[in-house]
Design a protein around this motif. Structure first.
Motif, PDB file in Angstrom:
ATOM      1  N   HIS A  40       0.828  -1.085  -0.002  1.00 18.18           N
ATOM      2  CA  HIS A  40       0.139  -0.213  -0.034  1.00 18.18           C
ATOM      3  C   HIS A  40       0.698   1.197  -0.172  1.00 18.18           C
ATOM      4  O   HIS A  40       1.969   1.184   0.435  1.00 18.18           O
ATOM      5  CB  HIS A  40      -0.891  -0.231   1.168  1.00 18.18           C
ATOM      6  N   HIS A  42       2.215   5.176   0.522  1.00 18.74           N
ATOM      7  CA  HIS A  42       2.376   6.512   1.588  1.00 18.74           C
ATOM      8  C   HIS A  42       2.964   7.913   0.914  1.00 18.74           C
ATOM      9  O   HIS A  42       3.666   7.619   0.187  1.00 18.74           O
ATOM     10  CB  HIS A  42       3.326   6.099   2.704  1.00 18.74           C
ATOM     11  N   TRP A 231      -5.768  11.527   4.300  1.00 16.08           N
ATOM     12  CA  TRP A 231      -7.050  10.694   3.946  1.00 16.08           C
ATOM     13  C   TRP A 231      -6.326   9.261   3.634  1.00 16.08           C
ATOM     14  O   TRP A 231      -5.100   9.254   3.095  1.00 16.08           O
ATOM     15  CB  TRP A 231      -7.550  11.182   2.624  1.00 16.08           C
ATOM     16  N   TRP A 232      -6.820   8.249   4.212  1.00 18.90           N
ATOM     17  CA  TRP A 232      -6.158   6.775   3.699  1.00 18.90           C
ATOM     18  C   TRP A 232      -4.860   6.747   4.191  1.00 18.90           C
ATOM     19  O   TRP A 232      -4.465   7.103   5.358  1.00 18.90           O
ATOM     20  CB  TRP A 232      -6.498   6.431   2.383  1.00 18.90           C
ATOM     21  N   ASN A 233      -3.944   6.502   3.234  1.00 19.16           N
ATOM     22  CA  ASN A 233      -2.403   6.504   3.853  1.00 19.16           C
ATOM     23  C   ASN A 233      -1.873   7.637   3.392  1.00 19.16           C
ATOM     24  O   ASN A 233      -0.453   7.787   3.167  1.00 19.16           O
ATOM     25  CB  ASN A 233      -1.799   5.380   3.116  1.00 19.16           C
ATOM     26  N   ARG A 246      -4.020   9.631  -4.903  1.00 22.09           N
ATOM     27  CA  ARG A 246      -4.734   8.585  -5.143  1.00 22.09           C
ATOM     28  C   ARG A 246      -4.800   7.814  -6.733  1.00 22.09           C
ATOM     29  O   ARG A 246      -4.762   6.690  -7.085  1.00 22.09           O
ATOM     30  CB  ARG A 246      -6.314   8.489  -4.793  1.00 22.09           C
ATOM     31  N   ALA A 269      -6.928   1.136  -3.812  1.00 24.04           N
ATOM     32  CA  ALA A 269      -7.302   2.450  -2.961  1.00 24.04           C
ATOM     33  C   ALA A 269      -8.785   2.680  -3.023  1.00 24.04           C
ATOM     34  O   ALA A 269      -9.462   2.182  -3.943  1.00 24.04           O
ATOM     35  CB  ALA A 269      -7.038   3.717  -3.787  1.00 24.04           C
ATOM     36  N   PRO A 270      -9.232   3.005  -1.694  1.00 19.12           N
ATOM     37  CA  PRO A 270     -10.838   3.144  -1.541  1.00 19.12           C
ATOM     38  C   PRO A 270     -11.244   4.331  -2.413  1.00 19.12           C
ATOM     39  O   PRO A 270     -10.621   5.320  -2.857  1.00 19.12           O
ATOM     40  CB  PRO A 270     -10.987   3.471  -0.231  1.00 19.12           C
ATOM     41  N   GLU A 332     -15.429  -1.952   0.070  1.00 19.80           N
ATOM     42  CA  GLU A 332     -15.068  -0.651   0.648  1.00 19.80           C
ATOM     43  C   GLU A 332     -16.050  -0.254   1.756  1.00 19.80           C
ATOM     44  O   GLU A 332     -15.915   0.797   2.317  1.00 19.80           O
ATOM     45  CB  GLU A 332     -15.017   0.552  -0.208  1.00 19.80           C
ATOM     46  N   ASP A 364     -11.080   7.566   8.463  1.00 16.28           N
ATOM     47  CA  ASP A 364      -9.656   7.448   8.587  1.00 16.28           C
ATOM     48  C   ASP A 364      -9.199   6.331   7.521  1.00 16.28           C
ATOM     49  O   ASP A 364      -8.077   6.419   6.982  1.00 16.28           O
ATOM     50  CB  ASP A 364      -9.137   7.425   9.777  1.00 16.28           C
ATOM     51  N   LEU A 365      -9.947   4.947   7.473  1.00 21.58           N
ATOM     52  CA  LEU A 365      -9.518   4.057   6.703  1.00 21.58           C
ATOM     53  C   LEU A 365      -9.817   4.228   5.251  1.00 21.58           C
ATOM     54  O   LEU A 365      -9.594   3.304   4.400  1.00 21.58           O
ATOM     55  CB  LEU A 365     -10.368   2.837   7.390  1.00 21.58           C
ATOM     56  N   GLY A 366     -10.501   5.146   4.902  1.00 22.87           N
ATOM     57  CA  GLY A 366     -11.103   5.525   3.549  1.00 22.87           C
ATOM     58  C   GLY A 366     -11.963   4.649   3.144  1.00 22.87           C
ATOM     59  O   GLY A 366     -12.283   4.321   1.990  1.00 22.87           O
TER      60      GLY A 366
END
Length: 406
Positions: A40, A42, A231-233, A246, A269-270, A332, A364-366
């Motif tokens: 994933h 960052h 957001w997300w990572n 993203r 990616a969400p 998702e 936070d997890l998207g």
């Protein structure tokens, strides 16, 4: 896994440049399945991995292949872009630790990929054992490179010990308690609670109120004055930064590289929320009187844990489960179908606190929210800040849930 999100919180986004702290375990991986996070991405941050027990295999697109073990620091820099995987090893029986993120300042947020491993020597002082993995404390200094002044240290206090540390008055500090009851200034912190002391303090006194050793993690740094979008990572400075990151990940851009050696697909990616992601920052700093130099929740403040193995969030009061909200994941979507609070804890607002934490964690997890649970649906009608990540309850979702629950 059992995961407690201790930072960010509603009242505080950062402590120094520390912007994220997940406190997880201890989990018997024979029951929970351990950790397996596929490759994933960052951006705009450094990840800081610190274990109390277990072992995690790390691979990243820089070509690093390393292990996270208790008392050993792994720090990865994902400025412009990096990707990595994290998998608990077969040797692990109990997994327990913290996963931390550090926001990079504007001038360095596109820094090149980097990976550092460091094993701090334990320092024995009267009443405590210390491992300084970032910055300096008690005469020990870590050589690990960061982009803002930081402090990170594991401190194990002996039973009933009182220890005072000289600290940089230009730093603000956070103390995360792993186990034991620890008093910071005049406030008692219980396991999984995070105490905060603003800048201006030249010494911190920790008191172990337990008859057993108490383990804590002390974080600190100069106040981070920039707002961030998280957001997300990804960490950026604008909604557009996140959209671009993203898209780059979805399109397999060279920006994030490739993780070699992971036997599986990378994490997709969400979907982005249907609204602009707002910047986060700390509330304005106020002049504090001496008796207000520590800000934390009351000693009996409830804590919320995400229990992945049981597919639910639990709210604890004095370490006892007082309520839960249960879910199942459908791609998702996180589908909430039941919320309850024990009669002994009724009338204390625990359900609202629990659900708010759970929905914030979904953001936070998207992921996205589906409120099958009547209480969650009622809560959302009064809190339109989650409208952009909420999906309707459809017959297809209900049929899927019936099958999922058997």
């Amino acid at each position: 896994m059992t995961v407690r999100r201790t930072l960010p919180q509603r009242a505080r986004t950062l402590i120094g440049a520390w912007c994220f702290a997940d406190h997880y375990g201890p989990d018997n991986i024979a029951e929970t399945g351990g950790m397996e996070v596929a490759p994933h991405p960052h951006t705009g941050l450094q990840t800081v991995s610190w274990l109390f027990s277990g072992e995690i295999e790390h691979r990243d697109s820089l070509g690093s292949h390393a292990y996270v073990r208790p008392g050993e620091l792994n720090l990865m820099t994902g400025g412009h872009g990096i990707s990595h995987s994290e998998v608990s090893t077969p040797r692990t029986t109990v997994l327990h630790g913290v996963q931390l993120w550090v926001a990079l300042p504007e001038e360095h947020r596109h820094a090149e990929r980097d990976f550092q491993h460091y094993v701090p020597e334990p320092l024995r002082i009267d009443g405590a054992e210390i491992r300084v993995f970032l910055g300096s404390l008690a005469g020990r200094e870590s050589p690990v490179r960061t982009f803002t002044p930081l402090l990170g240290a594991e401190i194990v206090l002996e039973p009933r010990a009182t220890v005072t540390f000289a600290v940089d008055p230009g730093f603000e500090h956070g103390l995360l308690v792993d186990h034991g009851d620890v008093r910071l200034a005049d406030t008692l912190l219980r396991p999984a609670e995070l105490g905060y002391a603003p800048a201006g303090t030249a010494a911190l006194t920790l008191v172990n109120e337990s008859d057993d050793p108490a383990r804590t993690v002390l974080l600190g740094g100069t106040p981070f004055e920039e707002e961030i979008v998280m957001w997300w990572n990804f960490i950026g400075r604008s909604h557009e930064d996140i959209v671009r990151a993203r898209e780059d990940w979805a399109n397999a851009s060279d920006r994030f590289g490739a993780v070699e050696g992971y036997p599986g697909d990378r994490l997709p990616a969400p979907v982005l929320p249907h609204a602009t992601i707002a910047p986060r920052g700390n509330p304005p700093r106020r002049r504090l009187t001496p008796e207000r130099h520590l800000m934390t929740e009351s000693p009996a403040a409830p804590t919320v844990e995400r229990n992945d193995a049981r597919h639910r969030y639990e709210i604890l009061v004095d370490g006892k489960r007082a309520g839960l909200t249960a879910y199942r994941d459908r791609g998702e979507q996180r589908v909430f179908f039941h919320t309850e609070v024990d009669d002994a804890f009724a009338g204390q607002g625990l359900a609202a606190r629990l659900v708010e934490h759970a929905l914030s964690d979904v953001r936070d997890l998207g992921m996205r929210i589906v409120p099958v649970c009547p209480y969650v649906a009622k809560f959302l009608k009064k809190h339109d800040e989650f409208a952009d990540i909420t999906d309707p309850v459809t017959p297809e979702v209900l049929a899927w849930l019936d099958t999922e629950l058997g």
